[in-house]
Design a protein around this motif. Structure first.
Motif, short mmCIF file in Angstrom:
data_model
loop_
_atom_site.label_atom_id
_atom_site.label_comp_id
_atom_site.label_asym_id
_atom_site.label_seq_id
_atom_site.Cartn_x
_atom_site.Cartn_y
_atom_site.Cartn_z
N ASP A 60 0.81 -1.23 0.00
CA ASP A 60 0.00 0.00 0.00
C ASP A 60 0.84 1.28 0.00
O ASP A 60 0.51 2.26 0.64
CB ASP A 60 -0.95 -0.01 1.21
CG ASP A 60 -0.19 -0.04 2.53
OD1 ASP A 60 1.02 -0.38 2.51
OD2 ASP A 60 -0.80 0.27 3.58
N TRP A 61 1.96 1.29 -0.71
CA TRP A 61 2.77 2.50 -0.82
C TRP A 61 3.45 2.56 -2.19
O TRP A 61 3.66 1.53 -2.84
CB TRP A 61 3.81 2.58 0.31
CG TRP A 61 4.75 1.40 0.40
CD1 TRP A 61 4.55 0.26 1.11
CD2 TRP A 61 6.02 1.24 -0.28
NE1 TRP A 61 5.60 -0.61 0.95
CE2 TRP A 61 6.52 -0.03 0.10
CE3 TRP A 61 6.76 2.03 -1.14
CZ2 TRP A 61 7.74 -0.53 -0.37
CZ3 TRP A 61 7.98 1.54 -1.61
CH2 TRP A 61 8.46 0.27 -1.21
N ASP A 62 3.80 3.79 -2.61
CA ASP A 62 4.48 3.99 -3.90
C ASP A 62 5.88 4.56 -3.71
O ASP A 62 6.76 4.33 -4.52
CB ASP A 62 3.67 4.96 -4.76
CG ASP A 62 2.25 4.47 -4.97
OD1 ASP A 62 2.09 3.43 -5.63
OD2 ASP A 62 1.31 5.09 -4.44
N LEU A 63 6.04 5.35 -2.64
CA LEU A 63 7.34 6.00 -2.40
C LEU A 63 7.69 5.84 -0.93
O LEU A 63 6.92 6.22 -0.05
CB LEU A 63 7.26 7.49 -2.78
CG LEU A 63 8.48 8.38 -2.57
CD1 LEU A 63 9.69 7.87 -3.35
CD2 LEU A 63 8.18 9.82 -2.96
N LEU A 64 8.85 5.24 -0.66
CA LEU A 64 9.34 5.04 0.72
C LEU A 64 10.63 5.82 0.88
O LEU A 64 11.57 5.66 0.09
CB LEU A 64 9.57 3.54 0.98
CG LEU A 64 10.24 3.17 2.30
CD1 LEU A 64 9.38 3.54 3.50
CD2 LEU A 64 10.55 1.66 2.34
N ILE A 65 10.67 6.70 1.88
CA ILE A 65 11.88 7.51 2.14
C ILE A 65 12.42 7.15 3.52
O ILE A 65 11.68 7.19 4.51
CB ILE A 65 11.57 9.03 2.06
CG1 ILE A 65 10.98 9.38 0.69
CG2 ILE A 65 12.83 9.85 2.30
CD1 ILE A 65 10.38 10.77 0.62
N LEU A 66 13.70 6.80 3.58
CA LEU A 66 14.37 6.47 4.86
C LEU A 66 15.56 7.41 5.02
O LEU A 66 16.40 7.51 4.12
CB LEU A 66 14.85 5.01 4.85
CG LEU A 66 13.82 3.94 4.47
CD1 LEU A 66 14.51 2.60 4.25
CD2 LEU A 66 12.76 3.79 5.55
N HIS A 67 15.63 8.09 6.14
CA HIS A 67 16.74 9.03 6.38
C HIS A 67 17.48 8.58 7.64
O HIS A 67 16.98 8.74 8.76
CB HIS A 67 16.20 10.45 6.56
CG HIS A 67 17.27 11.50 6.64
ND1 HIS A 67 17.10 12.78 6.15
CD2 HIS A 67 18.53 11.48 7.14
CE1 HIS A 67 18.21 13.49 6.36
NE2 HIS A 67 19.08 12.71 6.98
N TYR A 68 18.69 8.03 7.44
CA TYR A 68 19.50 7.50 8.56
C TYR A 68 20.49 8.57 9.05
O TYR A 68 21.21 9.17 8.25
CB TYR A 68 20.27 6.26 8.10
CG TYR A 68 19.40 5.02 8.00
CD1 TYR A 68 19.12 4.25 9.12
CD2 TYR A 68 18.84 4.63 6.79
CE1 TYR A 68 18.32 3.12 9.05
CE2 TYR A 68 18.03 3.50 6.70
CZ TYR A 68 17.77 2.75 7.84
OH TYR A 68 16.98 1.64 7.77
N LEU A 69 20.54 8.78 10.37
CA LEU A 69 21.34 9.86 10.96
C LEU A 69 22.60 9.39 11.69
O LEU A 69 23.46 10.21 12.02
CB LEU A 69 20.48 10.64 11.96
CG LEU A 69 19.40 11.55 11.36
CD1 LEU A 69 18.34 11.85 12.39
CD2 LEU A 69 20.00 12.82 10.83
N GLY A 70 22.70 8.09 11.98
CA GLY A 70 23.78 7.59 12.84
C GLY A 70 25.17 7.97 12.37
O GLY A 70 26.03 8.36 13.17
N LEU A 71 25.43 7.86 11.05
CA LEU A 71 26.77 8.15 10.51
C LEU A 71 27.15 9.61 10.74
O LEU A 71 28.29 9.92 11.12
CB LEU A 71 26.80 7.81 9.01
CG LEU A 71 28.16 7.96 8.32
CD1 LEU A 71 29.15 6.93 8.85
CD2 LEU A 71 28.03 7.80 6.81
N ASP A 72 26.18 10.51 10.54
CA ASP A 72 26.42 11.95 10.75
C ASP A 72 26.78 12.22 12.21
O ASP A 72 27.70 12.98 12.51
CB ASP A 72 25.15 12.71 10.37
CG ASP A 72 25.27 14.21 10.63
OD1 ASP A 72 26.12 14.84 10.00
OD2 ASP A 72 24.52 14.73 11.47
N HIS A 73 26.08 11.55 13.14
CA HIS A 73 26.33 11.75 14.57
C HIS A 73 27.73 11.24 14.94
O HIS A 73 28.44 11.88 15.72
CB HIS A 73 25.26 11.04 15.39
CG HIS A 73 23.91 11.70 15.28
ND1 HIS A 73 22.82 11.28 16.00
CD2 HIS A 73 23.49 12.74 14.53
CE1 HIS A 73 21.79 12.05 15.70
NE2 HIS A 73 22.16 12.94 14.81
N ILE A 74 28.12 10.09 14.38
CA ILE A 74 29.47 9.56 14.64
C ILE A 74 30.51 10.56 14.15
O ILE A 74 31.50 10.84 14.84
CB ILE A 74 29.65 8.18 13.96
CG1 ILE A 74 28.83 7.12 14.71
CG2 ILE A 74 31.12 7.77 13.90
CD1 ILE A 74 28.69 5.80 13.98
#
Length: 935
Positions: A156-170
């Protein structure tokens, strides 16, 4: 060919699209040695799989919110977004997310809550995580990944956006070479593998799926971002889909594209209109598998959108080379369509199609380039109003120098004479008339015109009042110059070398702000000035020790103030050294006493010791732009192999800080200081920066929240004790010793806070700061008896130099964000901003508070010394800022306006705010003296 397809949007090329945005993903993390080692699956797909890989170039400022805007709108965000980044408002520009929602696409988002703020009510499902809590490396990513298995099974979706922050914090906390980077990249690789396999398994024959992997920005060698270095602007951009051909042959270097190109490419891929303000080009290989007719249709759509944008923004758009190229390509496209409709399928048609495609791509590149270079629409009226107010305040400060540096330390704005009342009303009326004319005839939106009339009239009255004050001050100076003085002052033409250096250095520094290279390398200016100052001080000490053994009044003139030249003829000429007829004799006598004993030789050596300290500090942190990449001692210390050396240095530094600070503290504060500094080391050991001798490994790494809060208790305790003494001295008794003890304790509390917030390799900066202050107080300022103005300017210069010794620069990338989260469990805006600002400006702040401690503790000084110090400090900050604002306004079309001049303006703005706070503190501490003077 009978019905035109001109108004129809081409159908989508992909069924489902997954965008995985890994914050601060540098290009070498995927395409370099780290990628091969820690991201094997992604490397295999890049080298052998059905994928296209590019290096996307981001435009500064390289911070998250402007970069998300660029990725989704295809436009280049303004510099103000650096500040707005802290609390993003909803994005109102035409963008990919809005277009997708309007077209009925169902969008799911997990990750950085900046997206939720930018695109409210756009997602059918979302889970935002705060991006500012940089001490969190794992939970912030686990909160995204926990939804993944469930979502990938659904349809039931067409566009999935995932934004990962861990690398920036490291990166922010430990830098790009940290041992934590490898495991984080491996975690990201496993996630990409899971998504890719899931998309392949659910694929239908009609429409393939697409996986996009990108970074919003990179990271510098220190792990921060915001500037324009190669590590910060180059990010990987991967398109992975079964629609593409499998890669074969040798691995080639990825092609460079613009980050803004993603919006146009995804719009075509999803069958959406290209965002109206997009300046991006379609990345052709992504649609390379389609027929020639479709490819030409796609690039024509992109060209039409760019040429429309050019028409809206450029009056003479027809003469633009990009527009001309586009029209030629459009004509060739028409000829190709005619041949195609005639049913000609020969080699000629294919070759002509390739030629038209090439023409279109050249036109797109030129159009995009000219749109990107187009200057922003400057709100000149608002800028001019602001500049006028700032210049008026500066002029008023300069005209007030004679009075402000007199024995009474008066600073008054004369507005009373009736002569100026009529002028005041006339000016108000004239300015209001100008305001009405400008605001009714303005074509574009104006910030000042959008204000309420009450506010606008208030600003007009302020400008008029300041102008009247200036005219009144000038008139008074002329009147005073005509009246012969009863007691003519000794000619102030005998300027000392210190005065000449201070004046030349101030003027030289202000003039240097007009050149981008001097701003990038401003630290070199301050290093040069303090080195020169040390050499002049050495000369003064030699003269004081060897040439003035006899009481020669001719030689031993009291040093004049730096800015007294403005008021040579003023009746207010006075120095803050005790006002007695024998001041010269007194100085010579004190210097004769000073010659006795070993102190003489320590005094002579002190400028050279300070020079050595400054040279060592320069090697600690490479800053600026040109040489920032060179290895320095700080990098050597922070590498994981030298943790023992760093631990030893940190321990020695904390001991030195205790010995240098405790000498003037009360017993309670001494104990609190010792425990606080022990807590600082424990905090750094807890988060894995340093080790205790009995620790063999650093597996027990925590966030150190308990240890940091333990230190905060002592910081607040010491500051509270100092504040109590200050209130006691101000309200109950006028005892100067209680007051100086209180000030020193406040200063000690701030030193302890700086020790907690500074990274371990920067603790020697704090040690040398305290050491130089101690040496200059005992062996230079007291023996040479400089006046308050000169001592203030020396403090200001050293404060500026220590700002750069910390590793700061005029680029946003050097701001240490991690300092704002020491001892915090989650992101709390006000403490985080305060701690980050304090850690960044610790150098200038500590020198300013030390100045107040020094001037208050000198018993022999005139009561007005603190007032003189406050005025000079404000003036030293105001001159460069006011001139710089005028220069930046003049250079607004400069090539480096956004990458060099604007970040510097942001730094100057925050510094002015901090200086205003310091001056208020000075004024509060000087109230007692002002009562005495008036009595």
């Amino acid at each position: 060919g009978m019905v035109s397809n001109w108004t129809k949007i081409p159908p989508p090329l992909f069924k489902k699209v997954v965008i995985v945005l890994i914050d601060a993903l540098r290009d070498d993390f995927v395409f370099g040695s780290k990628g091969k080692q820690f991201m094997p699956y992604t490397t295999q797909v890049v080298e052998k799989g059905t994928s296209y890989s590019f290096i996307a170039e981001a435009k500064p400022p390289t911070v998250t919110m402007p970069r998300i805007k660029a990725l989704m709108t295809g436009s280049i965000p303004g510099f103000i977004d650096v500040i707005v980044n802290l609390n993003s408002p909803a994005l109102l520009d035409d963008n990919l997310i809005w277009q997708a929602k309007t077209a009925g696409k169902r969008i799911i988002f997990y990750g950085d809550d900046t997206w939720v703020k930018l695109f409210p009510k756009h997602f059918v499902e979302y889970d935002g995580t705060t991006s500012f809590f940089v001490s969190d490396f794992t939970e912030v990513d686990d909160n995204v990944t926990r939804h993944l298995d469930r979502v990938l099974k659904r349809e039931d979706w067409d566009l999935l956006i995932l934004h990962y922050l861990g690398l920036d914090h490291i990166g922010h906390v430990t830098g790009p070479n940290s041992p934590l980077v490898g495991p984080k990249l491996r975690e990201m690789d496993n996630i990409l593998k899971k998504i890719h396999i899931s998309l392949l398994s659910k694929e239908e024959a009609s429409l393939p799926n697409l996986l996009v992997v990108c970074g919003d920005h990179g990271m510098s060698e220190t792990g921060s971002h915001g500037g324009s270095s190669e590590g910060e602007v180059h990010t990987p951009l991967l398109f992975i889909s079964s629609a593409f051909e499998k890669r074969s042959g040798p691995v080639t270097q990825p092609e460079l594209v613009q980050q803004t190109d993603l919006a146009s490419t995804l719009a075509v891929g999803l069958g959406l209109p290209i965002s109206r303000n997009s300046v991006g080009n379609l990345i052709l290989p992504v649609v390379g598998g389609k027929t020639m007719r479709e490819q030409l249709r796609f690039v024509h759509l992109n060209g039409f959108q760019l040429s429309t944008l050019l028409q809206e923004n450029t009056p003479a758009y027809e003469k633009d080379p990009g527009y001309e190229h586009f029209k030629i390509a459009e004509k060739s496209h028409g000829n190709w369509i005619k041949l195609y409709l005639e049913g000609n399928n020969s080699e000629i048609l294919l070759n002509l199609g390739k030629k038209v495609l090439k023409q279109y791509l050249e036109a797109l590149k030129t159009l995009s380039s000219s749109l990107s270079k187009q200057v922003a629409q400057y709100d000149m009226y608002s800028m001019m109003v602001g500049t006028v107010i700032i210049m008026e305040v500066l002029l008023l400060l300069l005209l007030s120098v004679p009075k402000a540096l007199s024995s009474r330390a008066e600073f008054e704005v004369p507005l009373s004479p009736p002569l100026f009342s009529l002028l005041f009303y006339l000016m108000c009326l004239m300015l209001c008339a100008v305001h009405v004319i400008v605001c009714t005839s303005a074509q574009s939106l104006c910030y000042f015109c959008s204000m309420s009339w009450l506010t606008a009239v208030g600003v007009m009255m302020l400008i008029s009042a300041l102008m009247c004050g200036i005219l009144s001050a000038v008139t008074k100076i002329f009147e005073n110059s005509r009246v012969p003085l009863k007691n003519p002052v000794v000619s102030s033409s005998s300027w000392s070398e210190i005065d000449v250096l201070i004046l030349a250095g101030t003027i030289g520094h202000v003039l240097s702000l007009g050149a981008s290279s001097f701003i990038e390398e401003e630290h070199q200016t301050w290093y040069f000035l303090i080195n020169t100052l040390c050499l002049v001080l050495c000369q003064e000490l030699c003269r004081n020790n060897f040439l003035l053994k006899e009481c020669d009044p001719q030689h031993s003139t009291t040093v004049k103030q730096n800015f007294d030249s403005i008021g040579e003829a003023s009746e207010c000429k006075n120095i803050d050294i005790p006002a007695s007829g024998n001041s010269k004799l007194g100085k010579a006598t004190s210097s004769a006493e000073f010659i006795k004993g070993s102190d003489k030789w320590i005094s002579l050596a002190s400028p050279w010791i300070i020079l050595i300290c400054c040279r060592l500090l320069r090697s600690l942190n490479q800053t600026g732009v040109q040489w920032a990449h060179r290895p320095d001692f700080g990098h050597w210390l922070t590498s994981s192999e030298h943790k023992t050396e760093l631990s030893f240095l940190a321990a020695v530094s904390l001991l030195m800080i205790f010995f240098l600070v405790q000498r003037r503290c009360s017993l309670v504060s001494k104990i609190a200081m010792a425990l606080g500094l022990l807590g600082v080391y424990s905090y750094r050991a807890a988060i894995g920066n340093v080790v205790f001798p009995w620790q063999h490994d650093s597996k027990d790494i925590s966030k150190g929240i308990t240890e940091a809060r333990f230190v905060y208790v002592f910081v607040l305790g010491i500051i509270f004790t100092g504040t109590k003494d200050l209130l006691k001295s101000q309200v109950i008794s006028a005892d100067s010793s209680v007051k100086s003890t209180g000030l020193w304790e406040v200063y000690s509390g701030l030193v302890l806070l700086a020790a907690l917030l500074f990274r371990p390799h920067n603790l020697p900066v704090l040690v040398f700061c305290l050491l130089i202050q101690t040496m200059m107080t005992k062996y230079i300022w007291r023996p040479l008896k400089f006046d308050a103005a000169q001592i203030t300017i020396m403090h200001y210069w050293f404060g500026q130099a220590f700002f750069y010794f910390q590793g700061n620069s005029n680029g946003i990338a050097t701001v240490d964000i991690s300092a704002g989260f020491v001892g915090l469990e989650s992101y709390v805006e006000i403490p985080a901003i305060f701690l980050t600002a304090f850690a960044t400006y610790a150098g200038p702040l500590l020198w300013a508070i030390h100045l107040l401690c020094y001037l208050s503790s000198e018993v022999g000084r005139n009561a007005a010394a603190v007032g003189h110090g406050c005025f000079c400090y404000a003036l030293m900050r105001s001159v460069p800022v006011a001139i710089y604002i005028v220069l930046v306004t003049g250079l607004r079309y400069h090539l480096f306006i956004w990458s060099v001049f604007s970040p510097k303006l942001l730094y100057e703005g925050v510094h002015v705010f901090i200086t205003a706070t310091v001056c208020l503190f000075f004024t509060a501490m000087d109230q007692n003296h002002s009562h005495k003077v008036q009595d």
